[in-house]
Design a protein around this motif. Structure first.
Motif, PDB file in Angstrom:
ATOM      1  N   MET A   1       0.923  -1.225  -0.023  1.00 23.75           N
ATOM      2  CA  MET A   1      -0.038   0.006   0.133  1.00 23.75           C
ATOM      3  C   MET A   1       0.887   1.170  -0.071  1.00 23.75           C
ATOM      4  N   ALA A   2       0.513   2.010  -0.991  1.00 21.34           N
ATOM      5  CA  ALA A   2       1.550   3.241  -1.111  1.00 21.34           C
ATOM      6  C   ALA A   2       1.087   4.272   0.079  1.00 21.34           C
ATOM      7  N   ALA A   3       2.244   4.807   0.471  1.00 17.84           N
ATOM      8  CA  ALA A   3       1.958   5.883   1.717  1.00 17.84           C
ATOM      9  C   ALA A   3       1.313   7.105   1.208  1.00 17.84           C
ATOM     10  N   GLU A   4       0.453   7.613   2.030  1.00 13.07           N
ATOM     11  CA  GLU A   4      -0.308   8.937   1.592  1.00 13.07           C
ATOM     12  C   GLU A   4       0.618   9.928   1.548  1.00 13.07           C
ATOM     13  N   VAL A   5       0.452  10.706   0.619  1.00 13.61           N
ATOM     14  CA  VAL A   5       1.463  12.161   0.545  1.00 13.61           C
ATOM     15  C   VAL A   5       0.501  13.383   1.138  1.00 13.61           C
ATOM     16  N   LYS A   6       1.128  14.044   2.006  1.00 11.46           N
ATOM     17  CA  LYS A   6       0.322  15.155   2.477  1.00 11.46           C
ATOM     18  C   LYS A   6       1.070  16.480   1.858  1.00 11.46           C
ATOM     19  N   SER A   7       0.110  17.431   2.054  1.00 12.29           N
ATOM     20  CA  SER A   7       0.769  18.709   1.263  1.00 12.29           C
ATOM     21  C   SER A   7       0.631  20.194   1.887  1.00 12.29           C
ATOM     22  N   VAL A   8       1.684  20.923   1.810  1.00 14.55           N
ATOM     23  CA  VAL A   8       1.368  22.215   2.403  1.00 14.55           C
ATOM     24  C   VAL A   8       2.013  23.319   1.737  1.00 14.55           C
ATOM     25  N   LEU A   9       1.377  24.278   1.783  1.00 11.30           N
ATOM     26  CA  LEU A   9       1.614  25.476   0.924  1.00 11.30           C
ATOM     27  C   LEU A   9       1.986  26.411   2.000  1.00 11.30           C
TER      28      LEU A   9
END
Length: 157
Positions: A1-9
Motif C-alpha cells: 500500500m502506498a504511503a499517503e502524501v500530505k501537502s503544505v503550501l
C-alpha cells in the motif's frame, strides 16, 4: 500500500521573504527525518508582484547561514492550490483574509487555511514581514519558522 502524501503550501504577501524561508525550513525538517517522500511542499504569494523572482538576498543569506539552500522562484497562488494542498499556512492576518476570500471563490475548497504562527509553542501568532528590516529580522523569521514548522509537522503526523 502506498504511503499517503500530505501537502503544505506556505504563503506570504510576495513569496520572497517569509514563505520561502518557511518552505525551505520545512523541506529540511522532512528531509532530515527521511520523510520527504511523504510531503509535497511549496510556497506562494498572495500578490503577483514578484512572480519569477528569487527570494530576497537576505532570506537566502539567512538560510545559507543555517546550511539550507533554496532555488525557489516566487509564484502567485492559484485556485488549484486550494484543491491541491491539504494545508495552506500563511504569515499574518492580511494573508489569512486574502486567502479566505480567494478560497470562497473555489468550489469544494479542501485546503485547511491557517496562520503558521498558530503552531508556535511561544505563542507568537504573527510572523512579521522582515522586508523593510535587517538581517536580525530575517533571523527572527527563520527561528519562528523553525519552531512553527516543527510543531506543525509533529501535529500533522
Amino acid at each position: 500500500m502506498a504511503a499517503e502524501v500530505k501537502s503544505v503550501l506556505f504563503v506570504c504577501l510576495g513569496n520572497i521573504c517569509r514563505s520561502p524561508i518557511a518552505e525551505a525550513v520545512f523541506r529540511k525538517l522532512v528531509t532530515d527525518e527521511s520523510i520527504e517522500n511523504k510531503w509535497m511542499t511549496d510556497s506562494g504569494a498572495v500578490s503577483d508582484w514578484n512572480v519569477g523572482c528569487s527570494p530576497d538576498a537576505r532570506a537566502l543569506s539567512c538560510l545559507r547561514n543555517h546550511g539550507i539552500e533554496s532555488a525557489h522562484k516566487a509564484r502567485q497562488i492559484t485556485k488549484d492550490d486550494f484543491l491541491t494542498f491539504d494545508y495552506i499556512l500563511c504569515m499574518d492576518e492580511s494573508n489569512l483574509r486574502d486567502l479566505k476570500r480567494k478560497s470562497n471563490q473555489v468550489k469544494n475548497c479542501t485546503a485547511k487555511i491557517e496562520l503558521l504562527g498558530s503552531y508556535d509553542p511561544q505563542k507568537q501568532l504573527i510572523i512579521e514581514d522582515p522586508y523593510y528590516g535587517n538581517e536580525k529580522d530575517f533571523e527572527a523569521v527563520y527561528e519562528q519558522c523553525v519552531r512553527c514548522c516543527k510543531a506543525f509537522l509533529e501535529k500533522s503526523r
